[in-house]
Write an enzyme that holds these catalytic residues in place. Structure first.
Site, mmCIF file in Angstrom:
data_model
loop_
_atom_site.group_PDB
_atom_site.id
_atom_site.type_symbol
_atom_site.label_atom_id
_atom_site.label_comp_id
_atom_site.label_asym_id
_atom_site.label_seq_id
_atom_site.Cartn_x
_atom_site.Cartn_y
_atom_site.Cartn_z
ATOM 1 N N LYS A 199 43.030 30.193 58.050
ATOM 2 C CA LYS A 199 42.219 31.184 58.479
ATOM 3 C C LYS A 199 42.743 32.782 58.365
ATOM 4 O O LYS A 199 42.055 33.570 57.625
ATOM 5 C CB LYS A 199 41.744 31.022 59.778
ATOM 6 C CG LYS A 199 41.052 32.259 60.708
ATOM 7 C CD LYS A 199 39.721 32.514 60.107
ATOM 8 C CE LYS A 199 39.225 33.721 60.697
ATOM 9 N NZ LYS A 199 37.914 34.086 60.220
ATOM 10 N N CYS A 253 38.380 41.148 62.657
ATOM 11 C CA CYS A 253 39.189 40.005 61.681
ATOM 12 C C CYS A 253 40.121 40.600 60.604
ATOM 13 O O CYS A 253 41.380 40.462 60.855
ATOM 14 C CB CYS A 253 37.999 39.139 60.925
ATOM 15 S SG CYS A 253 37.037 38.188 62.126
HETATM 16 N N1 LIG Z 1 32.830 37.703 65.236
HETATM 17 C C1 LIG Z 1 33.167 37.088 63.979
HETATM 18 O O1 LIG Z 1 32.482 37.453 63.253
HETATM 19 C C2 LIG Z 1 34.403 36.152 63.814
HETATM 20 C C3 LIG Z 1 34.524 35.610 62.807
HETATM 21 C C4 LIG Z 1 35.489 34.515 62.536
HETATM 22 C C5 LIG Z 1 36.400 34.466 63.920
HETATM 23 N N2 LIG Z 1 36.199 35.021 65.043
HETATM 24 C C6 LIG Z 1 37.089 34.691 66.214
HETATM 25 O O2 LIG Z 1 36.350 34.075 67.068
HETATM 26 C C7 LIG Z 1 36.673 34.500 68.396
HETATM 27 C C8 LIG Z 1 35.629 34.985 69.355
HETATM 28 O O3 LIG Z 1 35.265 36.175 68.752
HETATM 29 P P1 LIG Z 1 33.684 36.769 69.001
HETATM 30 O O4 LIG Z 1 33.467 37.936 67.790
HETATM 31 O O5 LIG Z 1 32.731 35.626 69.226
HETATM 32 O O6 LIG Z 1 34.136 37.582 70.484
HETATM 33 P P2 LIG Z 1 33.337 38.354 71.308
HETATM 34 O O7 LIG Z 1 33.897 39.138 72.193
HETATM 35 O O8 LIG Z 1 31.760 38.428 70.715
HETATM 36 O O9 LIG Z 1 32.749 37.164 72.647
HETATM 37 C C9 LIG Z 1 33.940 36.644 73.345
HETATM 38 C C10 LIG Z 1 33.185 36.222 74.516
HETATM 39 O O10 LIG Z 1 34.002 35.569 75.283
HETATM 40 C C11 LIG Z 1 33.959 35.707 76.826
HETATM 41 N N3 LIG Z 1 35.137 35.329 77.637
HETATM 42 C C12 LIG Z 1 36.245 36.332 77.729
HETATM 43 N N4 LIG Z 1 37.161 35.523 78.327
HETATM 44 C C13 LIG Z 1 36.595 34.294 78.971
HETATM 45 C C14 LIG Z 1 36.734 33.199 79.540
HETATM 46 N N5 LIG Z 1 38.225 33.025 80.170
HETATM 47 N N6 LIG Z 1 35.953 32.118 79.849
HETATM 48 C C15 LIG Z 1 34.659 32.269 79.350
HETATM 49 N N7 LIG Z 1 34.167 33.282 78.586
HETATM 50 C C16 LIG Z 1 35.128 34.318 78.201
HETATM 51 C C17 LIG Z 1 33.630 37.291 76.639
HETATM 52 O O11 LIG Z 1 32.774 37.872 77.875
HETATM 53 C C18 LIG Z 1 32.650 37.473 75.535
HETATM 54 O O12 LIG Z 1 31.299 37.053 75.795
HETATM 55 C C19 LIG Z 1 38.034 35.501 68.205
HETATM 56 O O13 LIG Z 1 39.128 34.780 68.311
HETATM 57 C C20 LIG Z 1 37.887 36.053 66.720
HETATM 58 O O14 LIG Z 1 38.579 36.610 66.115
HETATM 59 C C21 LIG Z 1 35.128 35.964 65.151
#
Ligand SMILES: NC(=O)c1ccc[n+]([C@@H]2O[C@H](COP(=O)([O-])OP(=O)(O)OC[C@H]3O[C@@H](n4cnc5c(N)ncnc54)[C@H](O)[C@@H]3O)[C@@H](O)[C@H]2O)c1
Length: 400
Positions: A199, A253
């Site tokens: 990744k 990312c």
């Molecule tokens: N957004 C993308 O396009 C993308 C793509 C690939 C990978 N990722 C990875 O996926 C992961 C999540 O990214 P995202 O974009 O969905 O983040 P985001 O910020 O949109 O969502 C994360 C959610 O987690 C919640 N949260 C935080 N702590 C928590 C806890 N202890 N218990 C429950 N909920 C909790 C937050 O309130 C938030 O709603 C990251 O590691 C990111 O790097 C994201």
């Protein structure tokens, strides 16, 4: 599913749609309330409709209260800290919760992007300490990195292939069976460390290539050549594919993931570190070019088109455009208009008295200089004929 953001919510809905009862857990009470009122809290193509459809089947519920489950899926944020190391506090906190709820035979899936060895060296020890359970014999631990592109998340969740890294082979196989309920792309099995690295390598590849394109742009500019034309011509070679230069790299990312490799292997990552530096300098260079042009023209107002970290999304995280606008807006007596159709208020970094969110007609009428920063679809189709007397600076080639 822990974390109902851009990844966790659509993924929850995919599983719910296939008949798995999904409990979505989020620490943000506003998010939970909104979802339980039938509304999604993020802008993503087709998500609201899909949410309505899945909720009608009652296979999804949002809550702030974690509870026991057969499968725990982690999709919480993994930002990078000021010192460019991964902030794993959200992942640790969820691992702690799972450690208190897990039972033999459960599965723990990490979807968040993490530095290599996080599954084995961070999550597994927390779970073992709190529950006494080992991934080798008692539960399944897997990393299934997410590789969807915002704007097409629902489509790509189904169509993209998936890498599934298991702490044991059996764990990977059982997770593959689970994901095959909705994934139409190829599912390839490996170990957790390789999956974590794959990744990061994908996004690092993009970062390094964007840095190369940005450096070519700087070279062409310094030598009086048009970088777009030069790159176009070079790309006619059958084995060359130079990326498009831009205003820097943003989002959560590409601008972040290379740091997770760098922190794990600082000695082996000279090229990666340089690429990060090249791309991080780019917003500053763009801001300087804009400021120079404004000075030459003695301009009193400037309109920026686009804030998001990439075209056609509402996501402003780590967006280079925000930094460019912030730097230019530091200049006194300058009126700064921002046109960003995907947001209804400016981010905190831009809550400055001289910066206003605006519309295209007002920006075209009022600004002395028009600056293109993000090639949103609606910007590309704008007619600039009426702007002949204004200076237009287009940093992303959308009005060529
Ligand atoms: N957004 C993308 O396009 C993308 C793509 C690939 C990978 N990722 C990875 O996926 C992961 C999540 O990214 P995202 O974009 O969905 O983040 P985001 O910020 O949109 O969502 C994360 C959610 O987690 C919640 N949260 C935080 N702590 C928590 C806890 N202890 N218990 C429950 N909920 C909790 C937050 O309130 C938030 O709603 C990251 O590691 C990111 O790097 C994201």
């Amino acid at each position: 599913v822990f974390g109902l953001g851009y990844i966790g919510l659509p993924t929850s809905l995919m599983f719910a749609h296939e008949g798995y009862p999904v409990i979505g857990v989020d620490t943000n009470a506003e998010t939970v309330e909104k979802l339980n009122n039938g509304e999604t809290h993020i802008q993503e193509a087709g998500l609201q409709d899909y949410y309505r459809q899945v909720r009608a089947g009652k296979d999804f519920v949002a809550t702030s209260e974690p509870c026991p489950a057969d499968i725990f899926l982690i999709s919480v944020p993994t930002p990078v800290t000021e010192d460019k190391t991964a902030d794993l506090s959200y992942v640790r906190s969820v691992a702690d919760t799972i450690g208190r709820l897990i039972r033999p035979g459960n599965m723990v899936i990490l979807e968040s992007t993490v530095p290599p060895r996080t599954c084995l060296d961070v999550i597994a020890p927390i779970i073992q300490q709190l529950s006494g359970l080992s991934y080798e014999t008692d539960y399944d631990l897997v990393h299934c990195p997410e590789r969807v592109i915002p704007g097409k998340i629902l489509q790509e969740l189904k169509e993209n292939g998936r890498i599934i890294g298991g702490a044991t082979r059996g764990a990977a196989e059982r997770a593959a069976e689970l994901y095959s309920s909705f994934v139409e792309g190829e599912i390839v099995l490996t170990d957790t460390v390789t999956a974590e690295l794959v990744k990061l390598m994908e996004n690092t590849y993009r970062d390094v290539n964007i840095a190369l394109a940005n450096e070519f742009h700087a070279v062409c500019t310094a030598l009086g050549s048009d970088s777009c034309e030069a790159i176009d011509l070079a790309n006619r070679h059958p084995r060359v594919n130079i990326h498009t230069p831009g205003i820097g790299v943003g989002g959560h990312c590409i601008a972040v993931d290379p740091w997770f490799i760098i922190e794990s292997a600082p000695e082996q990552t000279q090229l990666l570190q340089t690429a990060r530096k090249v791309n991080d300098q780019r917003p500053h260079q763009v801001a300087s070019e804009v400021i120079e042009e404004l000075g030459k023209l003695n301009a009193k107002s400037v309109a920026f088109f686009g804030l998001a970290y990439k075209p056609d999304v509402d996501d402003l995280r780590e967006a280079p455009a925000v930094e460019i606008v912030r730097q230019v807006a530091q200049h006194d007596n300058l009126e700064v208009l921002v046109v960003e159709p995907y947001v209804d208020r400016l981010p905190a970094d831009l809550s400055l008295p001289n910066v206003k969110l605006s519309s295209t007609p007002v920006a075209f009428a009022d600004a002395d200089v028009v600056v293109g920063l993000v090639a949103h679809r609606e910007f590309k189709s704008l007619k600039l004929d009426g702007l002949r007397r204004k200076r237009v600076l287009d940093f992303v080639g959308m009005w060529r």
